[in-house]
Structure formats: C-alpha cells, structure tokens
Design an enzyme around this catalytic site. Structure first.
Site, PDB file in Angstrom:
ATOM      1  N   ASN A  66       0.863  -1.193   0.000  1.00 31.23           N
ATOM      2  CA  ASN A  66       0.000   0.000   0.000  1.00 31.23           C
ATOM      3  C   ASN A  66       0.896   1.240   0.000  1.00 31.23           C
ATOM      4  O   ASN A  66       1.483   1.580   1.020  1.00 31.23           O
ATOM      5  CB  ASN A  66      -0.894  -0.035   1.259  1.00 31.23           C
ATOM      6  CG  ASN A  66      -1.717   1.226   1.415  1.00 31.23           C
ATOM      7  OD1 ASN A  66      -1.880   2.007   0.468  1.00 31.23           O
ATOM      8  ND2 ASN A  66      -2.244   1.445   2.611  1.00 31.23           N
TER       9      ASN A  66
ATOM     10  N   LYS B 268      -0.018   4.242  -0.207  1.00 34.99           N
ATOM     11  CA  LYS B 268      -0.726   5.425   0.334  1.00 34.99           C
ATOM     12  C   LYS B 268      -0.537   6.593  -0.648  1.00 34.99           C
ATOM     13  O   LYS B 268      -0.431   6.349  -1.840  1.00 34.99           O
ATOM     14  CB  LYS B 268      -0.236   5.760   1.742  1.00 34.99           C
ATOM     15  CG  LYS B 268      -0.245   4.530   2.655  1.00 34.99           C
ATOM     16  CD  LYS B 268      -0.009   4.835   4.088  1.00 34.99           C
ATOM     17  CE  LYS B 268      -0.050   3.551   4.894  1.00 34.99           C
ATOM     18  NZ  LYS B 268      -0.017   3.762   6.324  1.00 34.99           N
TER      19      LYS B 268
ATOM     20  N   HIS C 151      -9.463   1.692   5.104  1.00 38.72           N
ATOM     21  CA  HIS C 151      -8.188   1.857   5.812  1.00 38.72           C
ATOM     22  C   HIS C 151      -8.403   2.857   6.948  1.00 38.72           C
ATOM     23  O   HIS C 151      -9.178   3.809   6.799  1.00 38.72           O
ATOM     24  CB  HIS C 151      -7.120   2.353   4.828  1.00 38.72           C
ATOM     25  CG  HIS C 151      -5.754   2.309   5.427  1.00 38.72           C
ATOM     26  ND1 HIS C 151      -5.324   3.250   6.325  1.00 38.72           N
ATOM     27  CD2 HIS C 151      -4.733   1.426   5.279  1.00 38.72           C
ATOM     28  CE1 HIS C 151      -4.087   2.946   6.700  1.00 38.72           C
ATOM     29  NE2 HIS C 151      -3.712   1.842   6.084  1.00 38.72           N
TER      30      HIS C 151
ATOM     31  N   GLU D 160      -6.779   5.259   7.908  1.00 38.11           N
ATOM     32  CA  GLU D 160      -6.517   6.652   7.517  1.00 38.11           C
ATOM     33  C   GLU D 160      -7.720   7.254   6.794  1.00 38.11           C
ATOM     34  O   GLU D 160      -7.982   8.443   6.876  1.00 38.11           O
ATOM     35  CB  GLU D 160      -5.242   6.713   6.650  1.00 38.11           C
ATOM     36  CG  GLU D 160      -4.002   6.478   7.508  1.00 38.11           C
ATOM     37  CD  GLU D 160      -2.835   5.853   6.778  1.00 38.11           C
ATOM     38  OE1 GLU D 160      -2.849   5.798   5.538  1.00 38.11           O
ATOM     39  OE2 GLU D 160      -1.907   5.399   7.471  1.00 38.11           O
TER      40      GLU D 160
ATOM     41  N   GLU E 186      -5.354  -4.442  10.961  1.00 38.08           N
ATOM     42  CA  GLU E 186      -4.337  -3.412  11.113  1.00 38.08           C
ATOM     43  C   GLU E 186      -4.611  -2.599  12.378  1.00 38.08           C
ATOM     44  O   GLU E 186      -5.375  -1.619  12.327  1.00 38.08           O
ATOM     45  CB  GLU E 186      -4.369  -2.458   9.917  1.00 38.08           C
ATOM     46  CG  GLU E 186      -4.084  -3.108   8.594  1.00 38.08           C
ATOM     47  CD  GLU E 186      -3.465  -2.102   7.631  1.00 38.08           C
ATOM     48  OE1 GLU E 186      -2.318  -2.319   7.231  1.00 38.08           O
ATOM     49  OE2 GLU E 186      -4.110  -1.098   7.312  1.00 38.08           O
TER      50      GLU E 186
ATOM     51  N   GLY F 156       2.711   2.517  11.080  1.00 36.78           N
ATOM     52  CA  GLY F 156       3.770   3.530  11.008  1.00 36.78           C
ATOM     53  C   GLY F 156       4.493   3.783  12.326  1.00 36.78           C
ATOM     54  O   GLY F 156       5.273   4.720  12.430  1.00 36.78           O
TER      55      GLY F 156
ATOM     56  N   SER G 239       3.418  -1.672  10.470  1.00 40.67           N
ATOM     57  CA  SER G 239       4.861  -1.744  10.745  1.00 40.67           C
ATOM     58  C   SER G 239       5.506  -3.058  10.295  1.00 40.67           C
ATOM     59  O   SER G 239       6.421  -3.555  10.953  1.00 40.67           O
ATOM     60  CB  SER G 239       5.149  -1.499  12.225  1.00 40.67           C
ATOM     61  OG  SER G 239       4.796  -0.171  12.569  1.00 40.67           O
TER      62      SER G 239
HETATM   63  P1  PGA Z   1       2.889   0.719   7.723  1.00 41.40           P
HETATM   64  O1  PGA Z   1       1.418   0.934   7.128  1.00 41.40           O
HETATM   65  O2  PGA Z   1       3.411  -0.571   7.162  1.00 41.40           O
HETATM   66  O3  PGA Z   1       3.658   1.916   7.243  1.00 41.40           O
HETATM   67  O4  PGA Z   1       2.759   0.672   9.195  1.00 41.40           O
HETATM   68  C1  PGA Z   1       0.544  -0.132   6.957  1.00 41.40           C
HETATM   69  C2  PGA Z   1      -0.776   0.391   6.468  1.00 41.40           C
HETATM   70  O5  PGA Z   1      -1.229   1.430   6.959  1.00 41.40           O
HETATM   71  O6  PGA Z   1      -1.401  -0.185   5.561  1.00 41.40           O
END
Ligand code: PGA
Length: 231
Positions: free
Chosen positions: A9, A11, A89, A91, A157, A163, A194
C-alpha cells in the site's frame, strides 16, 4: 511454508520512478508469493500489465457512475484491469470520516464488479487499553464486511501499529485472526502495521495468517525484495 499474499500500500506516496523500480524488481525476480501493488489512482494505469504482481486501488466509490466529483467507481477500476481494492483503511476512516456502513457499501459494489475488496479493520490504542479490542472488531466485521460468500480479504491493522514500529505479539495476532475467521470463515486474513523485513518472517510463519499488508516499507524496493525473499 504455504504461498501467502503480500499487499503493498503506497498510500499517497510514490511516483513514476517507483513504478519503474517495481517493474524492474518484478522483471528480474520471480517471487513465490502473490503480490498486489496498490499505488495512488494516477499511477494505476502505468502499474498495470507488469508481470509478477496484480494491481489494487486504495479506495473506490460505491456508485457505478454519477455526479460524484473526484470519485472513482469500482466499474472504472475493473475496466482498467485492477483486481483488488483496499477499503476502510484507518486513515480513510479517520481523515475522510468513513463509517463501517459506508465501507460495507463500497465493498458490496466492488464485489458486484468482480473486484476483491481488502477491508481494513483494527482497534485504536485507547480501545486496546480499555479492553475493547474484540467488541470494536466485531462491530467493524458486522457492518463493513458484506454478507455472502464472495471473495473478501480482511486486513487486521491495529491503528497503533501503523507507522509506529510497534507490532502485536504473535499470540495476540493469532487470537485476533481466530476471532475474525470464526465470524467470516471464508475470508482471507492479512496482518498490517509496521511490517518490515525484520518481522516479516515471523509473521508469515503464522499458519493462520494468509498474508501481510505493507505500507512504508513498500516504498523501498530493496526492503520489499528483502521481505519477499525473507521466507
Ligand atoms: P505501515 O502501514 O506498514 O507503514 O505501518 C501499513 C498500512 O497502513 O497499511
């Protein structure tokens, strides 16, 4: 180890240079796992047709078409050759006020077009500290996962792991995955938050886990290669 699904992903990151680096990586290497690459909408077209991975979008609207300025429909994605779409997601839930009901609506439309939704669920740190993990997940599963036997992927997640460099313990992950599979037995279940080369092996060795969703680490092709060859 059985074949797993690895979802990248990007983003709101990446550029044509990254699309080219991916193309080179997949031209030069054959990986033993299924890979889905999810760049921003504007790079989907250039990322499609490259051997070695499928392409996914990071969101879609629930309508087929109409007066929804700025939105992209599942039908358009399907038309382009996209196979998967990430929905819900954290976010998007946070920054675009997406509710479980809205995510569920999008997921149904995506399935109707023959796309496979990758629906993200997960608890916040406060919810975890309050002992509400399973209650939160149950709600998200009830309202954002479409009923019926159509293919669906659920990405667990935990919001606090995204992150942050922190990940749950393997036994926490196993407990959550078992819970998810009890409620949605036909779903494939991924872990995200992560994920990097240093923890991918441990995660992918979990029998109950069907794959991983990688955010930040997928922006470095070297790190992605390490993850894909780690096991
Ligand atoms: P990350 O993000 O691997 O940077 O923690 C995962 C995600 O939000 O899909």
């Amino acid at each position: 180890m059985s074949k797993k699904l690895v979802v990248a992903n990007w983003k709101m990151n990446g550029d044509i240079k990254l699309v080219k680096e991916y193309s080179q990586l997949f031209n030069e290497n054959i990986f033993s796992h299924d890979v889905v690459v999810c760049p921003p909408f504007v790079y989907l077209w250039s990322a499609i047709g490259i051997n070695g991975y499928h392409v996914g979008a990071q969101d879609c609207h629930f309508a087929k078409n109409g007066a929804y300025t700025g939105a992209i429909s599942p039908k358009m994605l399907k038309n382009l050759g996209v196979k998967y779409v990430i929905l819900g997601h954290s976010e998007r839930r946070e920054n675009f006020a997406e509710t479980d009901i809205l995510v569920g609506r999008k997921a149904i439309s995506a399935q109707e077009e023959g796309l496979i939704p990758i629906i993200c669920i997960g608890e916040s740190l406060a919810e975890r500290e309050n002992g509400e993990v399973f209650e939160v997940l149950k709600n998200q599963l009830t309202f954002s996962i479409p009923k019926g036997d159509y293919p669906v992927i659920i990405a667990y997640e935990p919001v606090w792991a995204i992150g942050s460099g922190k990940i749950p313990t393997p036994s926490d992950i196993i407990q959550v995955l078992t819970f998810i599979k009890e409620i949605v037995p036909h779903a494939k279940v991924l872990y995200g938050g992560s994920v990097k080369a240093s923890n991918a092996k441990m995660l992918l060795e979990l029998d109950c886990l069907d794959g991983i969703l990688i955010g930040g680490a997928s922006l470095e092709v070297k790190e992605l290669k390490n993850i894909l060859t780690e096991f």
